[in-house]
Design an enzyme around this catalytic site. Structure first.
Site, PDB file in Angstrom:
ATOM      1  N   HIS A 280     -39.203  11.472  10.555  1.00 20.35           N
ATOM      2  CA  HIS A 280     -40.781  11.841  10.133  1.00 20.35           C
ATOM      3  C   HIS A 280     -40.953  11.152   8.922  1.00 20.35           C
ATOM      4  O   HIS A 280     -42.155  11.786   8.015  1.00 20.35           O
ATOM      5  CB  HIS A 280     -41.034  13.150  10.403  1.00 20.35           C
ATOM      6  CG  HIS A 280     -41.006  13.708  11.906  1.00 20.35           C
ATOM      7  ND1 HIS A 280     -42.204  13.688  12.812  1.00 20.35           N
ATOM      8  CD2 HIS A 280     -40.227  14.360  12.590  1.00 20.35           C
ATOM      9  CE1 HIS A 280     -41.702  14.075  13.810  1.00 20.35           C
ATOM     10  NE2 HIS A 280     -40.421  14.686  13.618  1.00 20.35           N
ATOM     11  N   ASP A 343     -37.048  18.139  11.506  1.00 21.35           N
ATOM     12  CA  ASP A 343     -36.840  18.332  12.914  1.00 21.35           C
ATOM     13  C   ASP A 343     -36.861  16.839  13.296  1.00 21.35           C
ATOM     14  O   ASP A 343     -37.058  16.050  12.737  1.00 21.35           O
ATOM     15  CB  ASP A 343     -38.271  18.802  13.530  1.00 21.35           C
ATOM     16  CG  ASP A 343     -39.618  18.132  12.715  1.00 21.35           C
ATOM     17  OD1 ASP A 343     -39.625  17.916  11.630  1.00 21.35           O
ATOM     18  OD2 ASP A 343     -40.411  17.758  13.542  1.00 21.35           O
ATOM     19  N   GLU A 344     -36.413  16.869  14.606  1.00 20.89           N
ATOM     20  CA  GLU A 344     -36.320  15.609  15.300  1.00 20.89           C
ATOM     21  C   GLU A 344     -35.793  14.317  14.510  1.00 20.89           C
ATOM     22  O   GLU A 344     -36.342  13.492  14.771  1.00 20.89           O
ATOM     23  CB  GLU A 344     -37.771  15.285  15.885  1.00 20.89           C
ATOM     24  CG  GLU A 344     -38.448  16.388  16.843  1.00 20.89           C
ATOM     25  CD  GLU A 344     -39.880  16.173  17.197  1.00 20.89           C
ATOM     26  OE1 GLU A 344     -40.144  16.397  18.263  1.00 20.89           O
ATOM     27  OE2 GLU A 344     -40.511  15.793  16.133  1.00 20.89           O
ATOM     28  N   SER A 345     -34.681  14.627  13.915  1.00 20.07           N
ATOM     29  CA  SER A 345     -34.149  13.584  13.043  1.00 20.07           C
ATOM     30  C   SER A 345     -32.986  12.740  13.984  1.00 20.07           C
ATOM     31  O   SER A 345     -32.052  12.522  13.887  1.00 20.07           O
ATOM     32  CB  SER A 345     -33.457  14.095  11.814  1.00 20.07           C
ATOM     33  OG  SER A 345     -34.193  14.326  11.022  1.00 20.07           O
ATOM     34  N   HIS A 346     -33.755  12.252  15.199  1.00 19.89           N
ATOM     35  CA  HIS A 346     -32.936  11.845  16.209  1.00 19.89           C
ATOM     36  C   HIS A 346     -32.238  10.517  15.823  1.00 19.89           C
ATOM     37  O   HIS A 346     -31.287  10.099  16.291  1.00 19.89           O
ATOM     38  CB  HIS A 346     -33.779  11.044  17.403  1.00 19.89           C
ATOM     39  CG  HIS A 346     -34.563  12.306  17.998  1.00 19.89           C
ATOM     40  ND1 HIS A 346     -34.225  13.691  17.926  1.00 19.89           N
ATOM     41  CD2 HIS A 346     -35.804  12.502  18.439  1.00 19.89           C
ATOM     42  CE1 HIS A 346     -34.819  14.547  18.332  1.00 19.89           C
ATOM     43  NE2 HIS A 346     -36.116  13.798  18.794  1.00 19.89           N
TER      44      HIS A 346
END
Ligand code: TNX
Length: 540
Positions: A280, A343-346
């Site tokens: 993000h 979060d969501e550190s894909h």
């Protein structure tokens, strides 16, 4: 020191007794009170204990407010209450007048140590025909009690036998109250769409009325960086210039942010600033490309996809940058927490993610703050003093509990304010669920997904802003659901009940109208009709 405290207490007590004696003597008017009781159909969140005595206290132009003196915050509480009473009733009540009062009834906001340790935010209200005594050991407790008092002042006055004088009959009795959870928050995403200082203040006004004590600001994301960092000015010069949908973005200067922090503090609300990383982070990397770790071409982003950006977690300069950011934010933030996202550190490799979170945790601690991260941070070697915010993964939340961490409950399918109410909602997403007003209320944080209650710090209802770009749209999603979450976090399970809540929620209309809050008039609630201004939404 101790002695002067005792003397002060004794003087305080003496003043209360004198005031009550005076007001009893002067209370000669004959008032036909309607039979009132403390069923308290306007109170949200519902207090711990209520003992009605079925008469009325006359709030009128002869009522005066007194507070404890020389105790931090108490005199300000008196001024706050007077202002709110003025807004509701148009009465101009005097606060801490010196002369012997020419008053008939008094409200006394009193600092008193309580025998039973009910916590900092506890308060007691004792309402008789002549006096209202609000006792609390701290100013924050007094502030919470004031919200209760505001809520039980009736909307309408009654005429007395003396022509032209009106009274507001406040039901008498006793209220003993304290919150179940220590952390009662909402989050506002000012990164996907920017919201002005004025918008945030208006939101705070309403949250304070429902006894919230935390506002978490999601200050950075792929689409925008919203807080001025003096040592890295391009973050806002470049990273602040975009938002979802191609609108123009915006950011808070440090002075703006301080204005929000101070306004929140006046309402006993703590601001939790979030810098979301290592994912993000597109807006930061566009501003300073050395931060970028995904190897792709950088440009400002106005879409709503997630999970494509990452910081370069193996560069020392990245941590020097984060140190500056955390240092500046810590210096502007009196509250104990800094949220690092996580979060969501894909596109961050797992070992890099673990390395990153542990490094950043140390930086947060260096500046004497306690780290909060989204539930993924529990999968790293974090300290048990850090806090996990459960939004998505039960497994991560349980891992956090096993590590002895505190957990903030924000499960997306129950507590996300950006989820649509139903299929015809004008704004919102539905990836986690549709959350109608009853679903938002009817769940049990105390035993959610098997997380031990001792690990639960509290609740937070996040409002992500991909689909909302102004305060009216914000209010459509936040209200009335945020009102229900205030009860879930303040009131114990035994005291909660949808049928009772539904009626009390319907009774919030006059307050919400007065505050010009454009709430979503869910058909599940039999809203008390005031102004018929929701026709347009009703037709949708
Ligand atoms: C998931 S919740 C996200 C956000 C989105 C949100 C939309 C979380 C930690 N990450 O980036 O805005 O869903 O509902």
């Amino acid at each position: 020191m101790a002695e002067s405290k005792i003397i002060r207490k004794a003087l305080g007590l003496f003043l209360v007794i004198t005031l009550i004696a005076c007001s009893e003597q002067k209370n000669k008017r004959v008032i036909n009170f309607p039979k009132t009781n403390l069923a308290l159909e306007h109170l949200i969140p519902k207090p711990l204990e209520i003992i009605p005595t079925n008469t009325g206290f006359a709030l009128d132009e002869y009522t005066a407010i007194y507070t404890s003196k020389n105790v931090e915050g108490f005199e300000e509480l008196g001024a706050f209450l007077a202002k709110k009473i003025k807004a509701k009733t148009d009465l101009d009540l005097q606060v801490n007048i010196n002369d012997l009062p020419n008053t008939e009834t008094v409200i006394y906001i009193n600092q008193a140590e309580s025998n039973d340790d009910m916590g900092r935010e506890a308060y007691q209200l004792r309402i008789t025909q002549d006096s209202i005594i609000l006792n609390s050991s701290t100013a924050v407790g007094g502030f919470r009690g004031i919200q209760t008092l505001r809520q039980i002042i009736p909307e309408t006055s009654i005429d007395t036998l003396v022509a032209g004088t009106k009274i507001w009959a406040i039901p008498t009795g006793k209220i003993m109250d304290s919150p179940q959870f220590e952390y009662r928050g909402t989050m506002l995403d000012v990164a996907r769409h920017f919201f002005s200082v004025e918008d945030v203040k208006k939101y705070i006004d309403v949250l304070a009325y429902y006894k919230y004590n935390v506002l978490h600001l999601h200050l950075t994301d792929d689409q925008g960086w919203r807080l001025e960092i003096k040592s890295w000015p391009k973050l806002t010069e470049i990273g602040g210039s975009s938002e979802v949908g191609g609108e123009s973005g915006g950011f808070y200067t440090q002075e703006d942010y301080t204005e929000i922090v101070n306004y929140a503090a006046l309402h006993y609300i703590t601001i939790v600033p979030e810098v979301d990383m290592p994912g993000h982070t597109n807006a930061a990397s566009v501003s300073y490309p050395f931060l970028n770790g995904n190897g792709k071409k950088l440009e400002l982003y106005q879409g709503t996809r997630v999970g494509f950006s990452t910081f370069d977690t193996r560069k020392d300069t990245v941590y020097a940058f984060i140190d500056d950011v955390v240092r500046e934010i810590a210096a502007l933030t009196p509250g104990p927490y800094i949220h690092i996202g996580g979060d969501e550190s894909h596109v961050t490799k797992k070992p890099d993610y673990i390395y990153f979170v542990n490094k950043v945790e140390k930086i947060v601690q260096k500046y004497n703050k306690r780290m909060i991260g989204w539930d993924e941070v529990a999968t790293t070697g974090v300290d048990s003093t850090s806090i996990a915010q459960f939004w998505n993964s039960k497994k991560n939340a349980q891992e956090a509990a096993d590590k002895g961490m505190k957990i903030i409950l924000s499960p997306a399918k129950k507590a996300y304010l950006d989820m649509k109410y139903d299929t015809i909602s004008k704004h919102g997403l539905n990836w986690a669920a549709y959350i109608p007003v009853d679903t938002a209320y009817k769940w049990t944080p105390e035993s959610y997904e098997g997380i031990p209650i001792k690990n639960i710090l509290g609740l937070e209802a996040p409002l992500w802003s991909e689909t909302i770009s102004n305060i009216e749209e914000l209010e459509y999603l936040a209200f009335p659901r945020a009102i229900g979450y205030s009860e879930l976090s303040w009131t114990t399970q035994e005291n909660r009940d949808w049928e009772s809540y539904k009626v009390r929620l319907a009774n919030q209309t006059p307050f919400l109208d007065r505050m010009n809050v454009k709430y979503y008039p869910s058909k599940l609630i039999d809203w008390k009709q005031t102004k018929n201004k929701y026709k347009e939404i009703e037709k949708d």
